[in-house]
Every structure is written in C-alpha cells, then in structure tokens.
Write a protein that holds these residues in place. Structure first.
Motif, PDB file in Angstrom:
ATOM      1  N   GLN A  69       7.835  15.408 -24.489  1.00 55.02           N
ATOM      2  CA  GLN A  69       8.110  14.391 -23.478  1.00 55.02           C
ATOM      3  C   GLN A  69       6.930  14.305 -22.515  1.00 55.02           C
ATOM      4  OE1 GLN A  69      11.882  14.835 -21.583  1.00 55.02           O
ATOM      5  NE2 GLN A  69      11.529  13.214 -20.083  1.00 55.02           N
ATOM      6  N   VAL A  70       6.635  13.095 -22.095  1.00 57.25           N
ATOM      7  CA  VAL A  70       5.533  12.859 -21.169  1.00 57.25           C
ATOM      8  C   VAL A  70       6.043  12.936 -19.734  1.00 57.25           C
ATOM      9  CG1 VAL A  70       3.790  11.206 -20.422  1.00 57.25           C
ATOM     10  CG2 VAL A  70       4.359  11.419 -22.852  1.00 57.25           C
ATOM     11  N   GLN A  71       5.293  13.628 -18.899  1.00 54.53           N
ATOM     12  CA  GLN A  71       5.598  13.667 -17.479  1.00 54.53           C
ATOM     13  C   GLN A  71       4.594  12.795 -16.743  1.00 54.53           C
ATOM     14  OE1 GLN A  71       5.287  16.953 -19.117  1.00 54.53           O
ATOM     15  NE2 GLN A  71       7.426  16.537 -19.605  1.00 54.53           N
ATOM     16  N   LEU A  72       5.097  12.021 -15.795  1.00 55.11           N
ATOM     17  CA  LEU A  72       4.266  11.116 -15.001  1.00 55.11           C
ATOM     18  C   LEU A  72       4.496  11.431 -13.533  1.00 55.11           C
ATOM     19  CD1 LEU A  72       5.236   7.932 -17.002  1.00 55.11           C
ATOM     20  CD2 LEU A  72       3.056   9.128 -17.165  1.00 55.11           C
ATOM     21  N   VAL A  73       3.428  11.741 -12.815  1.00 50.97           N
ATOM     22  CA  VAL A  73       3.541  12.116 -11.406  1.00 50.97           C
ATOM     23  C   VAL A  73       2.646  11.199 -10.582  1.00 50.97           C
ATOM     24  CG1 VAL A  73       3.256  13.941  -9.708  1.00 50.97           C
ATOM     25  CG2 VAL A  73       4.032  14.501 -12.028  1.00 50.97           C
ATOM     26  N   GLU A  74       3.287  10.387  -9.743  1.00 49.51           N
ATOM     27  CA  GLU A  74       2.560   9.454  -8.897  1.00 49.51           C
ATOM     28  C   GLU A  74       2.306  10.064  -7.517  1.00 49.51           C
ATOM     29  OE1 GLU A  74       5.465   7.167 -11.580  1.00 49.51           O
ATOM     30  OE2 GLU A  74       5.608   8.853 -10.183  1.00 49.51           O
ATOM     31  N   SER A  75       1.202   9.657  -6.909  1.00 48.20           N
ATOM     32  CA  SER A  75       0.871  10.130  -5.573  1.00 48.20           C
ATOM     33  C   SER A  75      -0.053   9.137  -4.894  1.00 48.20           C
ATOM     34  CB  SER A  75       0.207  11.509  -5.634  1.00 48.20           C
ATOM     35  OG  SER A  75      -1.012  11.429  -6.346  1.00 48.20           O
ATOM     36  N   GLY A  76      -0.255   9.333  -3.592  1.00 52.07           N
ATOM     37  CA  GLY A  76      -1.222   8.526  -2.869  1.00 52.07           C
ATOM     38  C   GLY A  76      -0.638   7.456  -1.968  1.00 52.07           C
ATOM     39  N   GLY A  77       0.675   7.306  -1.983  1.00 50.17           N
ATOM     40  CA  GLY A  77       1.282   6.299  -1.137  1.00 50.17           C
ATOM     41  C   GLY A  77       1.225   6.679   0.329  1.00 50.17           C
ATOM     42  N   GLY A  78       1.679   5.761   1.182  1.00 49.58           N
ATOM     43  CA  GLY A  78       1.695   6.027   2.609  1.00 49.58           C
ATOM     44  C   GLY A  78       1.981   4.783   3.401  1.00 49.58           C
ATOM     45  N   LEU A  79       1.790   4.898   4.705  1.00 47.37           N
ATOM     46  CA  LEU A  79       1.989   3.790   5.639  1.00 47.37           C
ATOM     47  C   LEU A  79       0.625   3.253   6.047  1.00 47.37           C
ATOM     48  CD1 LEU A  79       3.727   2.071   7.563  1.00 47.37           C
ATOM     49  CD2 LEU A  79       3.577   3.966   9.204  1.00 47.37           C
ATOM     50  N   VAL A  80       0.455   1.954   5.918  1.00 45.38           N
ATOM     51  CA  VAL A  80      -0.826   1.344   6.244  1.00 45.38           C
ATOM     52  C   VAL A  80      -0.577  -0.018   6.886  1.00 45.38           C
ATOM     53  CG1 VAL A  80      -1.064   0.274   3.960  1.00 45.38           C
ATOM     54  CG2 VAL A  80      -3.112   0.786   5.307  1.00 45.38           C
ATOM     55  N   GLN A  81      -1.489  -0.440   7.719  1.00 46.72           N
ATOM     56  CA  GLN A  81      -1.367  -1.755   8.334  1.00 46.72           C
ATOM     57  C   GLN A  81      -1.815  -2.840   7.360  1.00 46.72           C
ATOM     58  OE1 GLN A  81      -3.632  -1.542  11.994  1.00 46.72           O
ATOM     59  NE2 GLN A  81      -1.799  -1.049  13.178  1.00 46.72           N
ATOM     60  N   ALA A  82      -1.318  -4.029   7.571  1.00 45.51           N
ATOM     61  CA  ALA A  82      -1.729  -5.164   6.756  1.00 45.51           C
ATOM     62  C   ALA A  82      -3.247  -5.296   6.781  1.00 45.51           C
ATOM     63  CB  ALA A  82      -1.073  -6.443   7.254  1.00 45.51           C
ATOM     64  N   GLY A  83      -3.826  -5.542   5.617  1.00 51.85           N
ATOM     65  CA  GLY A  83      -5.269  -5.631   5.483  1.00 51.85           C
ATOM     66  C   GLY A  83      -5.918  -4.319   5.098  1.00 51.85           C
ATOM     67  N   GLY A  84      -5.152  -3.250   5.147  1.00 56.41           N
ATOM     68  CA  GLY A  84      -5.680  -1.940   4.818  1.00 56.41           C
ATOM     69  C   GLY A  84      -5.702  -1.662   3.325  1.00 56.41           C
ATOM     70  N   SER A  85      -6.069  -0.425   2.986  1.00 58.92           N
ATOM     71  CA  SER A  85      -6.219  -0.027   1.585  1.00 58.92           C
ATOM     72  C   SER A  85      -5.533   1.299   1.314  1.00 58.92           C
ATOM     73  CB  SER A  85      -7.707   0.105   1.228  1.00 58.92           C
ATOM     74  OG  SER A  85      -8.387  -1.123   1.381  1.00 58.92           O
ATOM     75  N   LEU A  86      -5.139   1.473   0.076  1.00 61.24           N
ATOM     76  CA  LEU A  86      -4.617   2.743  -0.425  1.00 61.24           C
ATOM     77  C   LEU A  86      -5.052   2.894  -1.865  1.00 61.24           C
ATOM     78  CD1 LEU A  86      -0.899   2.847   0.851  1.00 61.24           C
ATOM     79  CD2 LEU A  86      -2.733   4.390   1.536  1.00 61.24           C
ATOM     80  N   ARG A  87      -5.154   4.142  -2.301  1.00 60.90           N
ATOM     81  CA  ARG A  87      -5.461   4.419  -3.705  1.00 60.90           C
ATOM     82  C   ARG A  87      -4.374   5.309  -4.268  1.00 60.90           C
ATOM     83  NH1 ARG A  87      -9.864   8.259  -6.615  1.00 60.90           N
ATOM     84  NH2 ARG A  87     -10.345   6.946  -8.430  1.00 60.90           N
ATOM     85  N   LEU A  88      -3.664   4.801  -5.242  1.00 59.44           N
ATOM     86  CA  LEU A  88      -2.614   5.548  -5.897  1.00 59.44           C
ATOM     87  C   LEU A  88      -3.147   6.242  -7.145  1.00 59.44           C
ATOM     88  CD1 LEU A  88       0.324   2.973  -5.750  1.00 59.44           C
ATOM     89  CD2 LEU A  88      -0.490   4.548  -3.984  1.00 59.44           C
ATOM     90  N   SER A  89      -2.538   7.376  -7.463  1.00 62.30           N
ATOM     91  CA  SER A  89      -2.886   8.104  -8.674  1.00 62.30           C
ATOM     92  C   SER A  89      -1.625   8.395  -9.475  1.00 62.30           C
ATOM     93  CB  SER A  89      -3.566   9.442  -8.328  1.00 62.30           C
ATOM     94  OG  SER A  89      -4.752   9.244  -7.610  1.00 62.30           O
TER      95      SER A  89
END
Length: 123
Positions: free
Chosen positions: A1-21
């Motif tokens: 079975q494959v495990q998938l683990v997401e990370s990198g989210g958060g709170l940001v203001q409009a116009g900002g950036s985030l990088r998810l993994s």
C-alpha cells in the motif's frame, strides 16, 4: 500500500505564497512511473482536481492556471505544489494522490487519502 503524507500548508494573506509537499512511500511503489496530482476540498464542497504531473506533461485546473506550479522529485518520491498569488477561494484542505484519466477528467487512482494539509488564505 502507498502512503501519502502532505505538508506545507498554513495561513497566508491574499497575494501570498505557499509551497506544499507530498511524500510518497511504499515498498513496491515506483513513484517515477505514476502521474501524480493535487486535489483540494473546501468546506461544504466536493474534492476537486487542482494540478497533475506525468513524466512529461503538466495539467492544471482553470482556476489555478498561471498561479500554481506542480513539480516532482522522483529521487525523493515527492511532489510539490508552488502556490502564488493566493486568493481566499483557494482556502481548502489539499491532498495528493496518484491520478488517472477517467470520464474526461482527472481522478484519484487510490480510494484512500492522506491527512491533507490545510491552506487558509485571508482577505
């Protein structure tokens, strides 16, 4: 079975950036062979496709084209989602999965999901 683990989210203001993994693992999972994708689910809404990446093609939902960039590192078995120019309507829990084409749209290959990562964009 494959495990998938997401990370990198958060709170940001409009116009900002985030990088998810999204890190994938599994003894027999040949990461480089699969088309990987990102989905998101906002409160009260169905989960929707956001972006996908095969070994040589990129796929984006119209709502994120020009703002989001999907990429992958096969050696690390990780897929990324760079999100720029974020909008309040991007607020959702983001998930990754292996994807397949079905019924004219991108669908998850596996019927199970990781825990997801919360992205909240304030106005």
């Amino acid at each position: 079975q494959v495990q998938l683990v997401e990370s990198g989210g958060g709170l940001v203001q409009a116009g900002g950036s985030l990088r998810l993994s999204c890190a994938a693992s599994g003894r027999t999972f040949t990461f480089s062979s699969f088309t990987m994708g990102w989905f998101r689910q906002a409160p009260g809404k169905e989960r929707e496709f956001v972006a996908g990446l095969s070994w040589n093609n990129l796929y984006y939902a119209d709502s994120v084209k020009g703002r989001f960039t999907i990429s992958r590192d096969n050696a690390k078995k990780t897929v990324y989602l760079q999100m720029d120019s974020l909008k309040p309507e991007d607020t959702a829990v983001y998930y990754c999965n292996v994807i397949k084409r079905g019924g004219g749209r991108w669908e998850p290959l596996y019927d199970y999901w990781g825990q997801g990562t919360q992205v909240t964009v304030s106005a």
